[in-house]
Design a protein around this motif. Structure first.
Motif, mmCIF file in Angstrom:
data_model
loop_
_atom_site.group_PDB
_atom_site.id
_atom_site.type_symbol
_atom_site.label_atom_id
_atom_site.label_comp_id
_atom_site.label_asym_id
_atom_site.label_seq_id
_atom_site.Cartn_x
_atom_site.Cartn_y
_atom_site.Cartn_z
ATOM 1 N N CYS A 104 53.248 60.880 35.520
ATOM 2 C CA CYS A 104 53.726 62.251 35.710
ATOM 3 C C CYS A 104 55.207 62.398 35.352
ATOM 4 O O CYS A 104 55.976 61.434 35.390
ATOM 5 C CB CYS A 104 53.553 62.669 37.178
ATOM 6 S SG CYS A 104 51.851 62.569 37.786
ATOM 7 N N TYR A 151 56.447 65.598 39.835
ATOM 8 C CA TYR A 151 55.005 65.841 39.946
ATOM 9 C C TYR A 151 54.299 64.567 40.406
ATOM 10 O O TYR A 151 54.772 63.445 40.174
ATOM 11 C CB TYR A 151 54.436 66.301 38.607
ATOM 12 C CG TYR A 151 54.911 67.680 38.197
ATOM 13 C CD1 TYR A 151 54.194 68.808 38.558
ATOM 14 C CD2 TYR A 151 56.079 67.833 37.461
ATOM 15 C CE1 TYR A 151 54.632 70.075 38.193
ATOM 16 C CE2 TYR A 151 56.527 69.085 37.090
ATOM 17 C CZ TYR A 151 55.797 70.208 37.456
ATOM 18 O OH TYR A 151 56.246 71.461 37.110
ATOM 19 N N THR A 152 53.116 64.751 40.997
ATOM 20 C CA THR A 152 52.362 63.621 41.523
ATOM 21 C C THR A 152 50.865 63.902 41.442
ATOM 22 O O THR A 152 50.439 65.028 41.171
ATOM 23 C CB THR A 152 52.763 63.331 42.984
ATOM 24 O OG1 THR A 152 52.073 62.161 43.449
ATOM 25 C CG2 THR A 152 52.404 64.499 43.897
ATOM 26 N N CYS A 212 48.633 65.159 38.001
ATOM 27 C CA CYS A 212 50.040 65.609 38.060
ATOM 28 C C CYS A 212 50.158 67.112 38.305
ATOM 29 O O CYS A 212 51.090 67.772 37.802
ATOM 30 C CB CYS A 212 50.780 65.227 36.778
ATOM 31 S SG CYS A 212 50.756 63.442 36.452
ATOM 32 N N CYS A 270 56.134 66.742 44.001
ATOM 33 C CA CYS A 270 56.790 65.862 44.966
ATOM 34 C C CYS A 270 57.563 66.726 45.983
ATOM 35 O O CYS A 270 57.761 67.925 45.773
ATOM 36 C CB CYS A 270 57.765 64.924 44.241
ATOM 37 S SG CYS A 270 56.984 63.862 42.991
ATOM 38 N N CYS A 278 58.437 60.927 42.357
ATOM 39 C CA CYS A 278 57.742 60.259 43.447
ATOM 40 C C CYS A 278 56.523 59.547 42.904
ATOM 41 O O CYS A 278 56.145 59.727 41.735
ATOM 42 C CB CYS A 278 57.349 61.260 44.538
ATOM 43 S SG CYS A 278 56.148 62.520 44.024
ATOM 44 N N VAL A 334 52.712 58.362 41.967
ATOM 45 C CA VAL A 334 51.553 59.135 41.498
ATOM 46 C C VAL A 334 50.454 59.171 42.544
ATOM 47 O O VAL A 334 49.858 60.225 42.811
ATOM 48 C CB VAL A 334 51.008 58.551 40.180
ATOM 49 C CG1 VAL A 334 49.701 59.217 39.794
ATOM 50 C CG2 VAL A 334 52.021 58.706 39.069
ATOM 51 N N PRO A 352 52.867 60.079 47.247
ATOM 52 C CA PRO A 352 54.096 60.749 46.796
ATOM 53 C C PRO A 352 55.361 60.298 47.521
ATOM 54 O O PRO A 352 56.122 61.128 48.042
ATOM 55 C CB PRO A 352 53.787 62.220 47.082
ATOM 56 C CG PRO A 352 52.858 62.185 48.231
ATOM 57 C CD PRO A 352 51.988 60.986 48.011
#
Length: 231
Positions: A186, A190-191, A195, A199, A209, A211, A214
């Motif tokens: 990501c 984003y996680t 994604c 975060c 953070c 994947v 987070p």
């Protein structure tokens, strides 16, 4: 004996004379048959040539084959068959064997233009008459390949490759075609596998953070604590 010879010679001369007369008559008949008026054929010139004969409309007296090709849209030695309705240009095709002389209408392929182009060809849907290769790219933005049959282009997903990958996909933004799983992780902030989750806004550094979980990669912003920086 002399009389017999004379009789034999007379008979032979008569026979030759008859054969000569028959031959002359046959030749005259053939000559007469070849003088049909334009548009007619047959031994007695009582059959019409095909109305689809080209040029002056004449045909051979003995078999009705059109002498000067066919009118546009017709094919066959007697021009009694129609060209494919998918022939391009003025719709003309070769007489025998039949094939379209000016390519195919958009969306069709093959020498007789009876086959459809690949369904995902772009533009007007046209493709090469011999190879069926799409001539104007692909209909959907993510498709690739000569026949628009390959996997999606970078950044697209879905069965028809017409859905963009999640904006949070990292790297070149690529994702899998069936699940939209981001192939290169990501982007920062984003996680999740796709994604699509964000975060914590309290993550420090670039805001990145993990994947799967987070956890903030670079600690927390001032004033926050905890693995997720939510304290």
């Amino acid at each position: 004996m002399v009389l017999l010879v004379l009789l034999f010679l007379s008979a032979e001369m008569i026979t030759e004379g008859v054969l000569s007369i028959v031959s002359t008559t046959a030749t005259a008949a053939v000559s007469k048959r070849t003088e049909c008026l334009p548009g007619y054929h047959g031994v007695n010139c009582d059959y019409l040539c095909s109305p689809n004969c080209g040029g002056d409309g004449t045909c051979r007296w003995y078999n009705g084959v059109c002498r000067n090709g066919c009118k546009a849209g017709y094919t066959g030695l007697k021009c009694d068959s129609t060209c494919s309705q998918n022939c391009g240009g003025d719709g003309t095709c070769r007489r025998s064997p039949s094939f379209c002389l000016h390519g195919c209408k958009a969306g069709y392929t093959g020498f007789t233009c009876e086959d459809a182009c690949p369904a995902k060809c772009g533009g007007d849907g046209s493709c090469h008459i011999a190879t069926s290769r799409c001539l104007n790219g692909c209909k959907l933005p993510g498709m690739t390949g000569f026949f628009c049959e390959n996997t999606c282009q970078t950044g697209y997903t879905g069965q028809d490759c017409n859905i963009t990958c999640p904006v949070g996909c990292g790297g070149d933004g690529s994702c899998t075609r069936d699940t939209a799983f981001c192939l290169e992780g990501c982007r920062a902030g984003y996680t999740g596998y796709t994604c699509r989750n964000t975060c914590s806004p309290n993550c420090g550094g670039d805001g990145g953070c993990g994947v799967l979980v987070p956890i903030c990669k670079h600690g927390c912003k001032d004033g926050f604590s905890g693995l997720l920086c939510n304290n």
